[in-house]
Design an enzyme around this catalytic site. Structure first.
Site, PDB file in Angstrom:
ATOM      1  N   GLU A  23      94.995 -13.821  39.154  1.00  9.09           N
ATOM      2  CA  GLU A  23      95.084 -14.477  40.461  1.00  9.09           C
ATOM      3  C   GLU A  23      93.328 -14.212  40.598  1.00  9.09           C
ATOM      4  OE1 GLU A  23      97.409 -12.890  43.910  1.00  9.09           O
ATOM      5  OE2 GLU A  23      95.337 -12.034  44.277  1.00  9.09           O
ATOM      6  N   TYR A  55      94.556 -18.217  49.191  1.00  8.75           N
ATOM      7  CA  TYR A  55      94.122 -18.776  50.348  1.00  8.75           C
ATOM      8  C   TYR A  55      93.837 -17.494  51.363  1.00  8.75           C
ATOM      9  CZ  TYR A  55      93.212 -22.467  53.362  1.00  8.75           C
ATOM     10  OH  TYR A  55      92.547 -23.418  54.279  1.00  8.75           O
ATOM     11  N   HIS A  98      97.391 -21.154  45.856  1.00 10.01           N
ATOM     12  CA  HIS A  98      98.272 -20.732  46.928  1.00 10.01           C
ATOM     13  C   HIS A  98      98.259 -21.725  48.125  1.00 10.01           C
ATOM     14  CE1 HIS A  98      97.737 -16.358  45.049  1.00 10.01           C
ATOM     15  NE2 HIS A  98      97.876 -17.226  44.059  1.00 10.01           N
ATOM     16  N   ARG A 128     103.908 -16.871  53.067  1.00  3.05           N
ATOM     17  CA  ARG A 128     103.803 -17.171  54.454  1.00  3.05           C
ATOM     18  C   ARG A 128     102.350 -16.819  54.754  1.00  3.05           C
ATOM     19  NH1 ARG A 128     105.514 -12.207  58.280  1.00  3.05           N
ATOM     20  NH2 ARG A 128     103.707 -11.260  57.409  1.00  3.05           N
ATOM     21  N   ASP A 130      99.347 -13.408  55.023  1.00  5.30           N
ATOM     22  CA  ASP A 130      99.237 -12.190  56.008  1.00  5.30           C
ATOM     23  C   ASP A 130      98.571 -12.610  57.264  1.00  5.30           C
ATOM     24  OD1 ASP A 130     100.177 -10.175  54.231  1.00  5.30           O
ATOM     25  OD2 ASP A 130      98.361 -10.140  53.189  1.00  5.30           O
ATOM     26  N   ALA A 148     108.217 -18.525  54.625  1.00  6.58           N
ATOM     27  CA  ALA A 148     107.687 -19.059  53.302  1.00  6.58           C
ATOM     28  C   ALA A 148     108.925 -20.178  53.025  1.00  6.58           C
ATOM     29  CB  ALA A 148     107.355 -18.163  52.358  1.00  6.58           C
ATOM     30  N   LYS A 203     114.664 -18.514  49.724  1.00  4.50           N
ATOM     31  CA  LYS A 203     113.410 -19.406  49.165  1.00  4.50           C
ATOM     32  C   LYS A 203     113.937 -20.062  47.932  1.00  4.50           C
ATOM     33  CE  LYS A 203     110.295 -15.842  49.532  1.00  4.50           C
ATOM     34  NZ  LYS A 203     108.947 -15.119  49.523  1.00  4.50           N
ATOM     35  N   GLN A 214     104.698  -8.692  43.751  1.00  4.31           N
ATOM     36  CA  GLN A 214     103.768  -7.868  44.287  1.00  4.31           C
ATOM     37  C   GLN A 214     103.509  -6.616  43.330  1.00  4.31           C
ATOM     38  OE1 GLN A 214     100.941  -7.247  45.719  1.00  4.31           O
ATOM     39  NE2 GLN A 214     101.633  -7.409  47.776  1.00  4.31           N
ATOM     40  N   LYS A 309      87.200  -9.086  39.822  1.00  4.79           N
ATOM     41  CA  LYS A 309      86.869  -8.295  38.555  1.00  4.79           C
ATOM     42  C   LYS A 309      87.793  -8.682  37.489  1.00  4.79           C
ATOM     43  CE  LYS A 309      83.810  -4.954  40.433  1.00  4.79           C
ATOM     44  NZ  LYS A 309      83.859  -5.520  41.823  1.00  4.79           N
TER      45      LYS A 309
HETATM   46  P1  FAD Z   1     108.064 -14.507  53.474  1.00  7.48           P
HETATM   47  O1  FAD Z   1     109.052 -14.856  52.297  1.00  7.48           O
HETATM   48  O2  FAD Z   1     108.255 -15.607  54.530  1.00  7.48           O
HETATM   49  O3  FAD Z   1     108.675 -13.180  54.035  1.00  7.48           O
HETATM   50  C1  FAD Z   1     107.998 -12.505  54.993  1.00  7.48           C
HETATM   51  C2  FAD Z   1     108.768 -11.488  55.744  1.00  7.48           C
HETATM   52  O4  FAD Z   1     109.937 -12.158  56.277  1.00  7.48           O
HETATM   53  C3  FAD Z   1     109.782 -10.452  54.763  1.00  7.48           C
HETATM   54  O5  FAD Z   1     109.715  -9.348  55.401  1.00  7.48           O
HETATM   55  C4  FAD Z   1     110.866 -11.207  54.669  1.00  7.48           C
HETATM   56  O6  FAD Z   1     111.836 -10.222  54.318  1.00  7.48           O
HETATM   57  C5  FAD Z   1     111.252 -11.559  56.065  1.00  7.48           C
HETATM   58  N1  FAD Z   1     111.890 -12.830  56.161  1.00  7.48           N
HETATM   59  C6  FAD Z   1     111.873 -14.119  55.391  1.00  7.48           C
HETATM   60  N2  FAD Z   1     112.749 -15.169  55.606  1.00  7.48           N
HETATM   61  C7  FAD Z   1     113.305 -14.620  56.861  1.00  7.48           C
HETATM   62  C8  FAD Z   1     114.269 -15.052  57.817  1.00  7.48           C
HETATM   63  N3  FAD Z   1     114.963 -16.424  57.588  1.00  7.48           N
HETATM   64  N4  FAD Z   1     114.512 -14.636  58.798  1.00  7.48           N
HETATM   65  C9  FAD Z   1     114.182 -13.072  58.897  1.00  7.48           C
HETATM   66  N5  FAD Z   1     113.393 -12.637  58.317  1.00  7.48           N
HETATM   67  C10 FAD Z   1     112.821 -13.439  57.088  1.00  7.48           C
HETATM   68  N6  FAD Z   1      98.766 -14.021  51.317  1.00  7.48           N
HETATM   69  C11 FAD Z   1      97.567 -14.521  51.649  1.00  7.48           C
HETATM   70  O7  FAD Z   1      97.360 -14.410  52.826  1.00  7.48           O
HETATM   71  N7  FAD Z   1      97.191 -15.268  50.870  1.00  7.48           N
HETATM   72  C12 FAD Z   1      97.309 -15.300  49.612  1.00  7.48           C
HETATM   73  O8  FAD Z   1      96.758 -16.218  48.575  1.00  7.48           O
HETATM   74  C13 FAD Z   1      98.465 -14.394  49.107  1.00  7.48           C
HETATM   75  N8  FAD Z   1      98.811 -14.575  47.608  1.00  7.48           N
HETATM   76  C14 FAD Z   1      99.828 -13.510  47.550  1.00  7.48           C
HETATM   77  C15 FAD Z   1     100.434 -13.462  46.073  1.00  7.48           C
HETATM   78  C16 FAD Z   1     101.331 -12.860  45.777  1.00  7.48           C
HETATM   79  C17 FAD Z   1     101.881 -12.757  44.461  1.00  7.48           C
HETATM   80  C18 FAD Z   1     102.044 -11.859  46.711  1.00  7.48           C
HETATM   81  C19 FAD Z   1     103.083 -11.050  46.220  1.00  7.48           C
HETATM   82  C20 FAD Z   1     101.478 -12.005  48.011  1.00  7.48           C
HETATM   83  C21 FAD Z   1     100.419 -12.532  48.326  1.00  7.48           C
HETATM   84  N9  FAD Z   1     100.036 -12.874  49.664  1.00  7.48           N
HETATM   85  C22 FAD Z   1      98.842 -13.570  50.081  1.00  7.48           C
HETATM   86  C23 FAD Z   1     100.558 -11.864  50.690  1.00  7.48           C
HETATM   87  C24 FAD Z   1     101.738 -12.429  51.314  1.00  7.48           C
HETATM   88  O9  FAD Z   1     101.426 -13.584  52.146  1.00  7.48           O
HETATM   89  C25 FAD Z   1     102.270 -11.584  52.433  1.00  7.48           C
HETATM   90  O10 FAD Z   1     102.720 -10.364  51.747  1.00  7.48           O
HETATM   91  C26 FAD Z   1     102.954 -12.020  53.552  1.00  7.48           C
HETATM   92  O11 FAD Z   1     103.058 -10.914  54.423  1.00  7.48           O
HETATM   93  C27 FAD Z   1     104.446 -12.479  53.279  1.00  7.48           C
HETATM   94  O12 FAD Z   1     104.544 -13.553  52.592  1.00  7.48           O
HETATM   95  P2  FAD Z   1     105.750 -14.058  51.893  1.00  7.48           P
HETATM   96  O13 FAD Z   1     105.613 -15.548  51.349  1.00  7.48           O
HETATM   97  O14 FAD Z   1     106.527 -13.171  51.149  1.00  7.48           O
HETATM   98  O15 FAD Z   1     106.892 -14.282  53.167  1.00  7.48           O
END
Ligand code: FAD
Length: 321
Positions: A23, A55, A98, A128, A130, A148, A203, A214, A309
């Site tokens: 990444e 992103y 992403h 989704r 952060d 997401a 998903k 993660q 890095k």
């Molecule tokens: P989701 O799958 O939508 O989940 C978010 C939360 O909502 C979780 O607690 C889940 O349990 C809950 N949830 C999901 N669906 C529902 C539903 N239908 N009803 C109620 N609750 C629900 N962030 C960035 O900003 N940019 C990046 O490039 C980036 N890259 C990443 C790469 C990896 C490999 C990982 C593991 C994370 C990355 N992140 C990035 C961080 C990630 O976007 C955050 O952790 C974010 O808070 C959650 O994203 P998600 O896609 O897992 O969300």
């Protein structure tokens, strides 16, 4: 001539040797593409399977002037689609941009995907995102996705030829291979891991093809995650996310930013060391042992979080692959 793109899910299903992916973060706004080329130049001799590019949603900052406060939008790290394309064409390597829900309306998401499709980039990671620093809770843009799974659903619809713009005549279906995030220690907002995995399954049901996790520093979390996902009926490839501790500050910043646990045994050993280079060596040794144990348990693909890095990645790869 660019190498024919492959789908990550299909590649992983027939994998016989051990591979890794990395990444990358887009460089800070204002820096040139050379910053990222320099990192990739170091990685290329080790033949990474793919490079993913993060992103970052724009931040809103408030600046105080004599008589007023000015609101300013700040995009710290621009250019994920552009960087993905530049890397694909310069290095002839598979790239995974992403895509995030935050800051995007459905229409803007469709535009970004049409651009990627046009460029021949077919693997994406759907997240989704952060919340930016000025937001306590994630808030979607008007007309954008909250979770997401909705983004996955939109991409899966495009793969069936169903676009938002219904007036477009004869849209050609896309062929995106969709990755999503998984959390071996659960996502920090989820009430428990079972609930989090229920949403991970959602998903998958909406069309995800592979999962990148993660980071975790104790393999027991990953093995438990594999057990729970299997019980939930999740059958798509799962790639473990790997990060190495390379300095003392990370004992605090990693748990704070990524909501993961650093095992006591590792912390205890790091705290005995005073020289930065010794901390890095110990972190690398821990990562090497983690990967060897995962390999002994049948894992063949590893995703490294570079955070800008890559020297630790090349050292780890040299020792285990
Ligand atoms: P989701 O799958 O939508 O989940 C978010 C939360 O909502 C979780 O607690 C889940 O349990 C809950 N949830 C999901 N669906 C529902 C539903 N239908 N009803 C109620 N609750 C629900 N962030 C960035 O900003 N940019 C990046 O490039 C980036 N890259 C990443 C790469 C990896 C490999 C990982 C593991 C994370 C990355 N992140 C990035 C961080 C990630 O976007 C955050 O952790 C974010 O808070 C959650 O994203 P998600 O896609 O897992 O969300």
């Amino acid at each position: 001539m660019c190498k024919k793109a492959f789908r990550i899910d299909q590649y992983l299903q027939t994998l016989s040797n051990t591979v890794f992916s990395v990444e990358l973060l887009p460089p800070l706004r204002g820096a040139g593409i050379e910053a990222i080329y320099n990192l990739v130049d170091e990685l290329i001799p080790y033949k990474p399977l793919f490079l993913s590019i993060t992103y970052h949603q724009e931040e809103i900052i408030y600046e105080e002037y004599e008589n007023n406060i000015r609101k300013r939008r700040l995009r710290k790290r621009p250019g994920t689609v552009a960087i993905a394309a530049a890397l694909r064409f310069k290095y002839n390597i598979e790239v995974v941009p992403h895509l995030i829900c935050g800051g995007f309306s459905r229409e803007e998401t469709e535009d970004a995907l049409i651009d990627l499709n046009f460029l021949g980039i077919h693997n994406v990671l759907a997240l989704r995102g952060d919340p930016p620093q000025h937001q306590k809770y994630f808030t979607p843009k008007k007309g954008g996705h909250r979770y997401a799974y909705e983004l996955v659903e939109q991409i899966a619809q495009m793969n069936k030829g169903i676009f938002l713009d219904v007036d477009t005549e004869y849209p050609t279906p896309t062929n995106f291979c969709i990755g999503v995030a998984g959390y071996p220690e659960k996502h920090h907002e989820a009430p428990n891991i079972q609930t989090d995995i229920t949403y991970l399954k959602l998903k998958v049901d909406k069309g995800a093809h592979f999962i990148i996790t993660q980071m975790f520093f104790d393999n027991k979390y990953f093995y438990n995650f594999l057990k729970l996902t299997n019980e939930a009926g999740i059958k798509i490839p799962i790639i473990p996310g790997i990060k190495c501790i390379t300095n003392l500050d990370q004992l605090h910043t990693i748990p704070m930013n990524f909501h993961v646990t650093i095992p006591h045994e590792l912390v205890k050993e790091i705290l005995k060391l005073s020289k930065p280079e010794h901390i890095k060596d110990l972190g690398i040794e821990w990562t090497v042992n983690q990967i060897k144990d995962l390999m002994a348990n049948g894992i063949k693909c590893f995703h490294f979080f570079s955070a800008g890095k890559v020297d630790w990645i090349t050292k780890v790869v040299n020792k285990v692959f």
